[in-house]
Scaffold this motif. Structure first.
Motif, short mmCIF file in Angstrom:
data_model
loop_
_atom_site.label_atom_id
_atom_site.label_comp_id
_atom_site.label_asym_id
_atom_site.label_seq_id
_atom_site.Cartn_x
_atom_site.Cartn_y
_atom_site.Cartn_z
N UNK A 34 35.31 -32.60 -15.83
CA UNK A 34 35.75 -32.25 -14.48
C UNK A 34 35.71 -33.44 -13.54
N UNK A 35 34.65 -34.26 -13.64
CA UNK A 35 34.55 -35.47 -12.83
C UNK A 35 35.68 -36.45 -13.17
N UNK A 36 35.98 -36.53 -14.47
CA UNK A 36 37.01 -37.47 -14.90
C UNK A 36 38.40 -37.04 -14.42
N UNK A 37 38.78 -35.78 -14.72
CA UNK A 37 40.13 -35.33 -14.35
C UNK A 37 40.27 -35.11 -12.85
N UNK A 38 39.19 -34.62 -12.21
CA UNK A 38 39.27 -34.31 -10.80
C UNK A 38 39.11 -35.51 -9.89
N UNK A 39 38.51 -36.60 -10.41
CA UNK A 39 38.21 -37.74 -9.55
C UNK A 39 38.56 -39.08 -10.20
N UNK A 89 38.42 -28.27 -12.51
CA UNK A 89 38.10 -27.90 -13.89
C UNK A 89 36.93 -26.93 -13.88
N UNK A 90 37.08 -25.84 -14.63
CA UNK A 90 36.08 -24.80 -14.64
C UNK A 90 35.21 -24.88 -15.89
#
Length: 355
Positions: A21-26, A208-209
């Motif tokens: 989630x950190x990778x795709x979201x940020x 991302x969940x």
């Protein structure tokens, strides 16, 4: 009309393992933005103190976030990468913004309500004032754009409110000292010292969940390691977690509308879209009618192909502690020079005596 030079700022807290989630979201977004913008990327270690005042591994966590930035492709020679506590002006501007912002603004923040829970009287003042420090992080560099997830959008709106109130409260002094910059706010052209920063939100996988519960955000703090894919996971672990990810018994639909009411299916489709740099529509065009027994292996193969090289590069970078510390030191010096230029103006505008 004069205007602010476009500048991107964003930060990541050094708490817990970085995950998908950190990778795709940020972080993936950070890498893309550096091709067309001047960028400042910060490991916000002061923010981490709002969760827990003493972290035995905070320095190593800071290095890990830095290594992730570098492994993903952020160039510290062309852009600035540093940790927040190296630049004291973050805390200095945050105090001034504490005096500009209103308690009512802070207490309405959804993240404060969630983290403080029912026992708000026992929450730290730092947790309440967290958005004020975030505003200082951004406006210290007069950043014009910030890539944020949906959960941080409210904090960025508060940053805009703080900037606007500062500009309004000190408009006469800003004008008298010739420090104002013209900008467009809505349909109006106004002058102010701080920009009204714009969010950069978007992409097929902005949020991302959890792999175990599609209604909850993927989180470092979830007690189940199966709920997330860590950037440091090896290929076998990534594949295992995707195989065990919660789904429903139905095949994937052919259209995005068919994902409604199916949070786990929507999450896995979103992850595939984010990793492949395609839309959810395209994913469903390719996999519509497919059972998860077919889709999950395809997703696992894609995740390994995209993330395993980053994990390997992170391990290589982290083995050279002196290099990581050097990047942070150099970045801190560059950021500090920019920050002090802003603070000299702010001290003058506010009326603080300086040498």
């Amino acid at each position: 009309m004069s205007s602010f030079k476009p500048l991107v700022f964003s930060g990541v807290q050094p708490t817990g393992n970085l995950h998908l989630g950190n990778y795709l979201g940020a972080i993936k977004k950070f890498v893309a933005l550096q091709d067309t913008n001047d960028c400042i990327y910060c490991v916000v270690d002061l923010h981490s103190l709002t969760a827990q005042l003493v972290h035995d591994d905070l320095e190593d966590q800071t290095r890990q976030i830095t290594a992730a930035f570098l492994a993903a492709g952020i160039n510290p020679k062309k852009h600035i990468v540093f940790n927040q506590s190296r630049v004291m002006q973050h805390a200095e501007l945050a105090w001034i913004f504490n005096c500009v912002a209103r308690i009512g603004w802070m207490s309405r923040m959804t993240q404060f309500k969630d983290k403080a829970g029912k026992d708000r009287e026992n929450a730290s003042l730092g947790l309440l004032a967290y958005p004020s420090l975030m505003a200082a992080d951004i406006l210290l560099y007069r950043a014009t754009h910030v890539p944020v997830g949906e959960d941080q959008k409210q904090h960025l709106e508060l940053t805009r409110d703080i900037a606007q109130k500062f500009n309004n409260d000190f408009s006469d002094r800003i004008a008298a000292k010739g420090l104002g910059v013209e900008m467009k706010v809505g349909e109006e052209i106004v002058r102010g010292y701080f920009p009204i920063t714009e969010p950069v939100i978007g992409g097929p996988a902005a949020r991302i969940m959890s792999l175990r519960d599609g209604s909850k955000k993927m989180s470092k703090s979830d007690p189940s390691d199966l709920s997330r894919i860590n950037l440091t996971d090896d290929a076998d672990t990534m594949a295992k977690k995707i195989k065990k990810a919660k789904t429903d018994p139905d095949a994937l639909p052919s259209e995005v509308k068919g994902l409604e009411g199916r949070p786990e299916a929507e999450n896995l489709v979103g992850i595939y879209a984010g990793l492949a740099d395609i839309s959810k529509e395209q994913v469903l065009k390719d996999f519509g009618g497919t059972q998860f027994s077919v889709f999950k292996p395809a997703l696992a193969e894609l995740a390994v192909a995209k993330l395993a090289p980053i994990a390997g590069e992170m391990r290589r970078i982290l083995a050279d502690r002196a290099y990581v510390d050097g990047v942070l030191s150099d970045g801190g010096a560059k950021a500090g020079a920019l920050a002090e230029a802003t603070m000299k103006d702010v001290r003058s505008i506010v009326g603080l005596q300086q040498g």
